[in-house]
Write a protein that holds these residues in place. Structure first.
Motif, PDB file in Angstrom:
ATOM      1  N   ASP A 169       0.824  -1.208   0.000  1.00 16.49           N
ATOM      2  CA  ASP A 169       0.000   0.000   0.000  1.00 16.49           C
ATOM      3  C   ASP A 169       0.859   1.261   0.000  1.00 16.49           C
ATOM      4  O   ASP A 169       0.610   2.218   0.708  1.00 16.49           O
ATOM      5  CB  ASP A 169      -0.973  -0.011   1.176  1.00 16.49           C
ATOM      6  CG  ASP A 169      -0.269  -0.025   2.523  1.00 16.49           C
ATOM      7  OD1 ASP A 169       0.960  -0.182   2.556  1.00 16.49           O
ATOM      8  OD2 ASP A 169      -0.950   0.144   3.538  1.00 16.49           O
TER       9      ASP A 169
ATOM     10  N   THR B  60       0.695   6.492   1.453  1.00 16.14           N
ATOM     11  CA  THR B  60       0.578   5.120   1.954  1.00 16.14           C
ATOM     12  C   THR B  60      -0.850   4.897   2.396  1.00 16.14           C
ATOM     13  O   THR B  60      -1.602   5.842   2.612  1.00 16.14           O
ATOM     14  CB  THR B  60       1.512   4.856   3.159  1.00 16.14           C
ATOM     15  OG1 THR B  60       1.162   5.750   4.207  1.00 16.14           O
ATOM     16  CG2 THR B  60       2.960   5.028   2.782  1.00 16.14           C
ATOM     17  N   GLY B  61      -1.206   3.636   2.550  1.00 15.25           N
ATOM     18  CA  GLY B  61      -2.530   3.305   3.063  1.00 15.25           C
ATOM     19  C   GLY B  61      -3.550   3.108   1.979  1.00 15.25           C
ATOM     20  O   GLY B  61      -3.280   3.237   0.788  1.00 15.25           O
ATOM     21  N   GLU B  62      -4.722   2.785   2.426  1.00 16.61           N
ATOM     22  CA  GLU B  62      -5.845   2.523   1.534  1.00 16.61           C
ATOM     23  C   GLU B  62      -6.662   3.796   1.352  1.00 16.61           C
ATOM     24  O   GLU B  62      -7.771   3.923   1.844  1.00 16.61           O
ATOM     25  CB  GLU B  62      -6.720   1.399   2.105  1.00 16.61           C
ATOM     26  CG  GLU B  62      -6.017   0.072   2.204  1.00 16.61           C
ATOM     27  CD  GLU B  62      -5.679  -0.515   0.836  1.00 16.61           C
ATOM     28  OE1 GLU B  62      -6.460  -0.344  -0.108  1.00 16.61           O
ATOM     29  OE2 GLU B  62      -4.608  -1.126   0.728  1.00 16.61           O
ATOM     30  N   GLU B  63      -6.096   4.762   0.677  1.00 19.60           N
ATOM     31  CA  GLU B  63      -6.772   6.030   0.443  1.00 19.60           C
ATOM     32  C   GLU B  63      -7.702   5.922  -0.761  1.00 19.60           C
ATOM     33  O   GLU B  63      -7.561   5.036  -1.591  1.00 19.60           O
ATOM     34  CB  GLU B  63      -5.747   7.130   0.192  1.00 19.60           C
ATOM     35  CG  GLU B  63      -4.798   7.361   1.350  1.00 19.60           C
ATOM     36  CD  GLU B  63      -3.812   8.466   1.059  1.00 19.60           C
ATOM     37  OE1 GLU B  63      -4.117   9.347   0.241  1.00 19.60           O
ATOM     38  OE2 GLU B  63      -2.736   8.443   1.665  1.00 19.60           O
TER      39      GLU B  63
END
Length: 151
Positions: A110, A129-132
């Motif tokens: 991610d 980063t991350g599930e944006e």
């Protein structure tokens, strides 16, 4: 009545230009011109050159063939494979890792590089980063390796 013909899924390559006219630089060199001669080239953004290949492996092989030129004239090389995502691109190192079996297609992580699309061109990228939720209409979303994010 026959069923409609569905075109085969294709893998796309997008080369992002550096501080030069990428198309000119690649096509003015005999070896690069030969490597690209079998592809239909397009310019989806004013500072890019794109083409389609039959597979992720073919895309990575082409990028390897063009490596000498890409290091000198391109700022990035991206791959989009429909078996992984219809909307997100892969960085070249991530595409190579998937092709070589080091990363599974469903486990690409991610970390992302985001290219804003401004006036028909790709602008300077940022990282996320991350599930944006990404704005796929106004930015090119590229999945990258953790090393690329940290590097």
């Amino acid at each position: 009545m026959s069923a409609p013909v569905v075109p085969p899924a294709v893998t796309q390559v997008c080369l992002v230009g550096g501080d030069c006219e990428l198309r000119y630089e690649l096509l003015s060199r005999e070896t690069a011109r030969r490597a690209l001669s079998t592809y239909d080239l397009a310019e989806p953004y004013t500072n890019t050159l794109s083409l389609t290949t039959v597979s992720l492996g073919a895309a990575v092989s082409l990028l390897n063939d063009l490596n000498w030129y890409l290091v000198r004239f391109a700022s990035d090389a991206l791959v989009r494979d429909p078996s992984i995502s219809d909307t997100e691109w892969l960085s070249r190192p991530l595409a190579e890792s998937i092709r070589d079996g080091h990363v599974l297609p469903g486990e690409t992580g991610d970390t992302y590089k985001l290219y804003p699309i401004e006036e028909g061109a790709l602008a300077a990228p940022s990282f996320a980063t991350g599930e944006e939720q990404f704005d796929h209409e106004n930015e090119l979303v590229v999945r990258i390796t953790e090393d690329e994010y940290e590097g």
